[in-house]
Design a protein around this motif. Structure first.
Motif, PDB file in Angstrom:
ATOM      1  N   ILE A  72     -16.924 -62.580   1.930  1.00  0.00           N
ATOM      2  CA  ILE A  72     -17.846 -63.718   2.040  1.00  0.00           C
ATOM      3  C   ILE A  72     -17.075 -65.040   2.097  1.00  0.00           C
ATOM      4  O   ILE A  72     -17.340 -65.896   2.943  1.00  0.00           O
ATOM      5  N   LEU A  73     -16.088 -65.195   1.215  1.00  0.00           N
ATOM      6  CA  LEU A  73     -15.285 -66.421   1.269  1.00  0.00           C
ATOM      7  C   LEU A  73     -14.616 -66.550   2.633  1.00  0.00           C
ATOM      8  O   LEU A  73     -14.561 -67.635   3.210  1.00  0.00           O
ATOM      9  N   ALA A  74     -14.137 -65.438   3.172  1.00  0.00           N
ATOM     10  CA  ALA A  74     -13.473 -65.478   4.473  1.00  0.00           C
ATOM     11  C   ALA A  74     -14.461 -65.860   5.578  1.00  0.00           C
ATOM     12  O   ALA A  74     -14.142 -66.657   6.464  1.00  0.00           O
ATOM     13  N   MET A  75     -15.672 -65.312   5.505  1.00  0.00           N
ATOM     14  CA  MET A  75     -16.663 -65.632   6.539  1.00  0.00           C
ATOM     15  C   MET A  75     -17.114 -67.083   6.430  1.00  0.00           C
ATOM     16  O   MET A  75     -17.416 -67.731   7.432  1.00  0.00           O
ATOM     17  N   GLU A  76     -17.135 -67.600   5.206  1.00  0.00           N
ATOM     18  CA  GLU A  76     -17.564 -68.992   5.023  1.00  0.00           C
ATOM     19  C   GLU A  76     -16.502 -69.977   5.522  1.00  0.00           C
ATOM     20  O   GLU A  76     -16.821 -71.124   5.815  1.00  0.00           O
ATOM     21  N   ASP A 124     -22.238 -63.824  16.456  1.00  0.00           N
ATOM     22  CA  ASP A 124     -21.358 -64.917  16.034  1.00  0.00           C
ATOM     23  C   ASP A 124     -20.025 -64.394  15.509  1.00  0.00           C
ATOM     24  O   ASP A 124     -18.982 -64.986  15.761  1.00  0.00           O
ATOM     25  N   ILE A 125     -20.093 -63.327  14.740  1.00  0.00           N
ATOM     26  CA  ILE A 125     -18.894 -62.813  14.074  1.00  0.00           C
ATOM     27  C   ILE A 125     -18.878 -61.292  14.172  1.00  0.00           C
ATOM     28  O   ILE A 125     -19.900 -60.644  13.943  1.00  0.00           O
ATOM     29  N   ALA A 126     -17.727 -60.728  14.515  1.00  0.00           N
ATOM     30  CA  ALA A 126     -17.564 -59.274  14.475  1.00  0.00           C
ATOM     31  C   ALA A 126     -16.618 -58.915  13.338  1.00  0.00           C
ATOM     32  O   ALA A 126     -15.530 -59.492  13.208  1.00  0.00           O
ATOM     33  N   GLY A 136     -26.558 -65.834   4.294  1.00  0.00           N
ATOM     34  CA  GLY A 136     -26.932 -66.198   5.664  1.00  0.00           C
ATOM     35  C   GLY A 136     -26.227 -65.390   6.736  1.00  0.00           C
ATOM     36  O   GLY A 136     -26.282 -65.742   7.912  1.00  0.00           O
ATOM     37  N   PHE A 137     -25.552 -64.315   6.335  1.00  0.00           N
ATOM     38  CA  PHE A 137     -24.893 -63.451   7.323  1.00  0.00           C
ATOM     39  C   PHE A 137     -25.774 -62.231   7.576  1.00  0.00           C
ATOM     40  O   PHE A 137     -25.974 -61.410   6.687  1.00  0.00           O
ATOM     41  N   GLU A 143     -28.458 -69.100   9.933  1.00  0.00           N
ATOM     42  CA  GLU A 143     -28.062 -67.690   9.925  1.00  0.00           C
ATOM     43  C   GLU A 143     -26.942 -67.446  10.929  1.00  0.00           C
ATOM     44  O   GLU A 143     -26.891 -68.082  11.986  1.00  0.00           O
ATOM     45  N   TRP A 144     -26.055 -66.528  10.589  1.00  0.00           N
ATOM     46  CA  TRP A 144     -24.977 -66.124  11.484  1.00  0.00           C
ATOM     47  C   TRP A 144     -25.139 -64.641  11.790  1.00  0.00           C
ATOM     48  O   TRP A 144     -25.231 -63.825  10.877  1.00  0.00           O
TER      49      TRP A 144
END
Lengths: 213, 213
Positions: free
Chosen positions: B194-198, A146-148, A107-108, A82-83
């Motif tokens: 989603i593609l960008a986060m992956e 992890d990500i903003a 998983g986000f 998970e992120w």
């Protein structure tokens, strides 16, 4: 720490993964680079070359084992965990992002949303409580981020990013229509519609004028 | 018709242009590839190489004339004219897009919006009338459409794209979280979060594990 994989390869991997998941949903067990390439409008050689950076996949004549390649790509892309994700900016765009159903299956986990507008702060939108941006330092102290995702106006984006970086966030998905200036080691991916359209007009103009050669 | 410019180069040109416009706003007349590179986190050699595809720019020792390079890049990217744009899908995301102030200053004219929900059709949102998607054929007969922005749900995106392609639209900016299947000659740029986060998680995971080599 050296990353030797070209960015363009990394950019294609999630699209391979998505196509493979569709194949798995359709109960396809094996797929050739040719079949995969047709679905994605890339050449089979491209797919084989991209995957070769990460090891040996697929068997001559039989193609790739769909489930195995999904597992491998999940692991390569870091999607086997998970992120923790936060959103800053809960205007129209931010609300659309909060309501987007695609994050959690991948998983986000959208763990918090922040805005500076007191009319929005305290509201719960699609199950996510909106906090004040002044709570960011405390939140990042107590929670992994992890990500903003930045969905703030252009004039606020750099300040918000600076603030998050000071608080230990070093990965951004930015919808803001400005290039963010960030120190080395901070990763920014921009989803700026204007930049994207300006690439498109190059190709449109280019086909009108018959190319550059 | 042959386009010999690598996609990654085209992808960088709009960011160069944006940085140059900022410099022009700050009354800077000349800029070196070194200075421009620092602003954009790319090497000076990269900038010089990218621009060399399009001719000879800049003078040794003096750098680039900011205004001249802006004019040239505008022309290269096709930004010296208006591009007629439509939006399909007027949900939360679509509303955010309609309200986005960045399009018209860059020459993108949002001439119409379409949705299939009768509750939205007929409304005027930020000055743009929402029409029913069944009006698309008639609209495209009577109006030029250079680019369609898709902000429809994943399940509708392919059908909407097919319909637009049948009606002569061949350039898409898609927010839909699916890869669109389109014939050759149709250009799609995806802004899928989603593609960008992956892609991002690849780099995050990669720095955790110390790279692939």
């Amino acid at each position: 720490m050296a990353v030797d994989i070209p960015d363009v390869v990394v950019r294609r991997l999630p699209t391979y993964l998505r196509a493979l998941r569709q194949l798995a949903d359709d109960n396809v067990d094996f797929v050739s680079s040719h079949q995969l390439g047709e679905r994605l409008h890339v050449t089979p050689a491209q797919i084989r070359k991209d995957l070769s950076y990460f090891g040996r996949f697929g068997k001559q004549g039989r193609g790739y084992n769909v489930q195995l390649l999904i597992t491998d790509l999940d692991q390569i892309l870091g999607l086997d965990r998970e992120w923790e994700t936060i959103l800053v900016g809960v205007g129209r765009l931010g609300r659309a992002i909060i309501g987007y159903p695609g994050f959690s299956p991948e998983g986000f986990n959208l763990s918090a949303a922040f805005d500076s507008d007191s009319e929005v702060v305290g509201q719960e939108i699609s199950g996510t409580l909106v906090r004040h941006t002044s709570d960011i330092p405390l939140f990042t102290q107590n929670n992994r981020v992890d990500i903003a995702i930045l969905a703030v106006p252009a004039r606020a984006a750099q300040l918000v990013a600076d603030d998050l970086i000071r608080n230990g966030v070093h990965s951004f998905l930015s919808y803001a229509p400005i290039p963010l200036e960030v120190p080395r080691g901070v990763y920014v991916r921009s989803l700026d519609p204007i930049l994207a359209m300006e690439e498109m007009t190059f190709y449109l103009r280019d086909s009108e004028r018959g190319g550059w050669k």
